[in-house]
Motif scaffolding. Structure first.
Motif, PDB file in Angstrom:
ATOM      1  N   PHE A 210      64.809  -9.014 -38.757  1.00  0.00           N
ATOM      2  CA  PHE A 210      64.078  -7.647 -38.571  1.00  0.00           C
ATOM      3  C   PHE A 210      64.311  -6.535 -39.843  1.00  0.00           C
ATOM      4  O   PHE A 210      63.809  -5.905 -40.347  1.00  0.00           O
ATOM      5  CB  PHE A 210      64.220  -7.078 -37.318  1.00  0.00           C
ATOM      6  CG  PHE A 210      63.191  -7.674 -36.287  1.00  0.00           C
ATOM      7  CD1 PHE A 210      61.781  -7.299 -36.225  1.00  0.00           C
ATOM      8  CD2 PHE A 210      63.764  -8.471 -35.428  1.00  0.00           C
ATOM      9  CE1 PHE A 210      61.093  -7.758 -35.084  1.00  0.00           C
ATOM     10  CE2 PHE A 210      62.769  -9.248 -34.324  1.00  0.00           C
ATOM     11  CZ  PHE A 210      61.536  -8.746 -34.284  1.00  0.00           C
ATOM     12  N   HIS A 212      65.560  -7.784 -42.966  1.00  0.00           N
ATOM     13  CA  HIS A 212      65.029  -8.184 -44.012  1.00  0.00           C
ATOM     14  C   HIS A 212      63.603  -8.717 -44.041  1.00  0.00           C
ATOM     15  O   HIS A 212      62.917  -9.020 -45.036  1.00  0.00           O
ATOM     16  CB  HIS A 212      65.821  -9.357 -44.688  1.00  0.00           C
ATOM     17  CG  HIS A 212      67.505  -8.903 -44.984  1.00  0.00           C
ATOM     18  ND1 HIS A 212      68.098  -9.297 -44.015  1.00  0.00           N
ATOM     19  CD2 HIS A 212      67.826  -8.556 -46.125  1.00  0.00           C
ATOM     20  CE1 HIS A 212      69.390  -8.827 -44.653  1.00  0.00           C
ATOM     21  NE2 HIS A 212      69.296  -8.413 -45.598  1.00  0.00           N
ATOM     22  N   SER A 213      62.867  -8.681 -42.917  1.00  0.00           N
ATOM     23  CA  SER A 213      61.274  -8.841 -42.614  1.00  0.00           C
ATOM     24  C   SER A 213      61.274 -10.274 -43.151  1.00  0.00           C
ATOM     25  O   SER A 213      60.460 -10.639 -43.982  1.00  0.00           O
ATOM     26  CB  SER A 213      60.589  -7.771 -43.520  1.00  0.00           C
ATOM     27  OG  SER A 213      60.767  -6.678 -43.019  1.00  0.00           O
ATOM     28  N   THR A 214      61.939 -10.991 -42.660  1.00  0.00           N
ATOM     29  CA  THR A 214      61.870 -12.598 -42.873  1.00  0.00           C
ATOM     30  C   THR A 214      61.733 -13.503 -41.705  1.00  0.00           C
ATOM     31  O   THR A 214      62.109 -12.998 -40.435  1.00  0.00           O
ATOM     32  CB  THR A 214      62.985 -13.017 -43.749  1.00  0.00           C
ATOM     33  OG1 THR A 214      64.258 -13.065 -43.014  1.00  0.00           O
ATOM     34  CG2 THR A 214      63.051 -12.614 -44.955  1.00  0.00           C
ATOM     35  N   ALA A 244      59.015 -14.529 -45.986  1.00  0.00           N
ATOM     36  CA  ALA A 244      58.832 -13.047 -46.000  1.00  0.00           C
ATOM     37  C   ALA A 244      57.731 -12.874 -45.211  1.00  0.00           C
ATOM     38  O   ALA A 244      56.541 -13.257 -44.970  1.00  0.00           O
ATOM     39  CB  ALA A 244      58.621 -12.560 -47.344  1.00  0.00           C
ATOM     40  N   ILE A 245      57.611 -11.781 -44.232  1.00  0.00           N
ATOM     41  CA  ILE A 245      56.767 -11.209 -43.114  1.00  0.00           C
ATOM     42  C   ILE A 245      56.225  -9.835 -43.677  1.00  0.00           C
ATOM     43  O   ILE A 245      56.959  -9.074 -43.938  1.00  0.00           O
ATOM     44  CB  ILE A 245      57.100 -11.194 -41.903  1.00  0.00           C
ATOM     45  CG1 ILE A 245      57.910 -12.516 -41.492  1.00  0.00           C
ATOM     46  CG2 ILE A 245      56.223 -10.833 -41.070  1.00  0.00           C
ATOM     47  CD1 ILE A 245      58.651 -12.487 -40.285  1.00  0.00           C
ATOM     48  N   ASP A 247      54.614  -6.335 -43.481  1.00  0.00           N
ATOM     49  CA  ASP A 247      54.917  -5.237 -42.431  1.00  0.00           C
ATOM     50  C   ASP A 247      54.091  -5.300 -41.164  1.00  0.00           C
ATOM     51  O   ASP A 247      54.467  -4.857 -40.090  1.00  0.00           O
ATOM     52  CB  ASP A 247      54.767  -3.755 -43.207  1.00  0.00           C
ATOM     53  CG  ASP A 247      55.931  -3.604 -44.501  1.00  0.00           C
ATOM     54  OD1 ASP A 247      57.013  -4.524 -44.235  1.00  0.00           O
ATOM     55  OD2 ASP A 247      55.670  -2.850 -45.184  1.00  0.00           O
ATOM     56  N   MET A 250      55.001  -7.854 -38.860  1.00  0.00           N
ATOM     57  CA  MET A 250      56.588  -7.697 -38.364  1.00  0.00           C
ATOM     58  C   MET A 250      56.286  -6.653 -37.311  1.00  0.00           C
ATOM     59  O   MET A 250      57.131  -6.601 -36.149  1.00  0.00           O
ATOM     60  CB  MET A 250      57.384  -7.108 -39.424  1.00  0.00           C
ATOM     61  CG  MET A 250      58.796  -6.770 -39.199  1.00  0.00           C
ATOM     62  SD  MET A 250      59.769  -7.930 -38.320  1.00  0.00           S
ATOM     63  CE  MET A 250      60.140  -8.987 -39.948  1.00  0.00           C
ATOM     64  N   THR A 251      55.585  -5.437 -37.382  1.00  0.00           N
ATOM     65  CA  THR A 251      55.266  -4.904 -36.392  1.00  0.00           C
ATOM     66  C   THR A 251      54.846  -5.326 -35.050  1.00  0.00           C
ATOM     67  O   THR A 251      55.268  -5.082 -33.910  1.00  0.00           O
ATOM     68  CB  THR A 251      54.398  -3.410 -36.786  1.00  0.00           C
ATOM     69  OG1 THR A 251      54.847  -2.935 -38.236  1.00  0.00           O
ATOM     70  CG2 THR A 251      54.131  -2.422 -35.951  1.00  0.00           C
TER      71      THR A 251
END
Length: 407
Positions: A210, A212-214, A244-245, A247, A250-251
């Motif tokens: 969470f 690095h959003s990966t 990579a994810i 945003d 990720m949310t």
């Protein structure tokens, strides 16, 4: 080697060929005529001189026994592949060829079997069955049971590429509304990141970074023998990857874990589970959740793997370079990314038509074609191209979607 003539009790002449194999062991073959015996002896000598000799006694081994040995001969084979191969041998090969001596199987026998399959199954299924048969007979060749495989010049049914009906953004909304909030993030993980079903089912909380959003794909759940769930590494070496994810996703994942009462400390817990809280099982998932949701959303023929195809198509349509698309999807080659997964989009096709038309068709006022020449700097045609390709987003790889559409 020697040929001996003898007379049987019934008064018939027989000719015995006495041979020695490369290890020195003696073996015999009997023929009715001297000509047959001499031809066999000459053939054995020629095969030895060319390195093509094989034990004629072993060539009488039944196909079923060779198939069994082949199935057991590769302990490193992935469980899902082993289960599929075992099913093909049991259901489609042994009933047809099991009692045949492996040396007696001719190309005609193989072609007739392929023709029988073609009348019942899809071309992809026929080719999968044939691939297993060919591998078994290649194994028989490798261990010197036969001189060469009968899988020669076999005509297989042609495979025609068929574009699948894939959902757009609105279609994904309808699909997720039908499948329910617990599995909605799983649908978007597959559609946005291109994960396989087994990779989604095997995803653990600790694989989501969470900070690095990966997201790291390091494990999957596959179907083994008799449908048993098998946990293991991704499909190939290229399958283990860190992605990579966006945003938005990720949310969505953070809200999903919060709803389940999970935190980053629950690193070994599966992100997506079944209704009973256990690991997802494909047959139950498909029957209880996926198929009813697809029917309700208006995509009755949609498969979960089609979400992966949707991700590939979106990558190409957005002008992502081939290497990045290949890496994100975990493919071993870019040809697989473009040739098997990515589909032509209607918008990309229209853009391609406009660009090619502007470049190659110049009509004068009198209706005659004028010679083609590059547009001048700052021309309206160039500004239109920039608008089609997204303006500032255009780079040297952004025409990939146009090339794919034109092909």
């Amino acid at each position: 080697m020697s040929i001996n003539r003898r007379t049987t009790r019934s008064g018939c002449n027989r000719h015995d060929v006495r041979l020695r194999d490369p290890s020195g062991r003696v073996y015999n073959r009997t023929f009715r005529t001297k000509r047959e015996a001499e031809a066999f002896e000459l053939g054995q000598r020629a095969d030895r001189s060319r390195g093509l000799w094989f034990d004629v006694r072993a060539s009488d081994t039944a196909f079923a026994n060779v198939a069994k040995e082949w199935l057991e001969g590769n302990p490193g084979k992935r469980s899902g592949t082993a289960a599929r191969d075992s099913s093909v041998v049991k259901c489609h090969l042994v009933p047809a060829l099991g009692n045949y001596a492996v040396a007696r199987i001719a190309p005609g026998d193989v072609q007739r079997l392929v023709n029988t399959w073609s009348a019942k199954y899809a071309p992809a299924t026929v080719r999968r069955h044939y691939a297993v048969l060919r591998a078994i007979l290649n194994h028989a060749t490798a261990i010197d049971l036969i001189g060469r495989s009968p899988c020669r010049n076999i005509k297989l049914p042609s495979m025609e590429h068929e574009d699948r009906l894939l959902p757009d953004a609105d279609g994904l909304v309808r699909l997720t509304e039908a499948i329910g909030p617990d599995l909605t993030p799983m649908v978007y993980v597959a559609a946005v990141l291109g994960l396989r079903w087994g990779e989604c089912a095997g995803l653990r909380v600790g694989r989501i970074d969470f900070l690095h959003s990966t997201l790291t794909v390091a494990e999957q759940i596959t179907r083994g023998y008799k449908g048993a769930s098998i946990k293991g590494p991704p499909k190939s070496r290229a399958g283990r990857r860190t992605l990579a994810i966006p945003d938005e996703l990720m949310t969505m994942l953070a809200a999903h874990l919060s709803h389940r009462g999970l935190t980053v400390s629950d690193s070994d817990v599966r992100v997506f589970v079944g209704q009973d809280g256990d690991d997802l099982e494909y047959a139950n998932f498909r029957k209880r959740s996926w198929t009813p949701a697809c029917v309700e959303a208006g995509f009755p023929d949609l498969t979960f793997h089609d979400l992966r195809r949707l991700a590939a198509t979106a990558l190409v349509a957005e002008g992502v370079d081939v290497k990045t698309a290949q890496t994100r999807l975990g493919h071993a080659s870019p040809q697989m990314t473009l040739g098997l997964y990515a589909q032509v989009t209607g918008a990309g096709d229209r853009i391609a038509a406009r660009r090619v038309g502007r470049r190659l068709i110049r009509v004068a006022r009198d209706g005659r074609a004028m010679e083609s020449k590059p547009p001048e700097e700052g021309s309206g045609a160039k500004r239109s191209d920039q608008e089609d390709s997204g303006g500032a987003r255009k780079n040297r790889t952004s025409d990939l979607s146009i090339i794919s559409a034109a092909l």
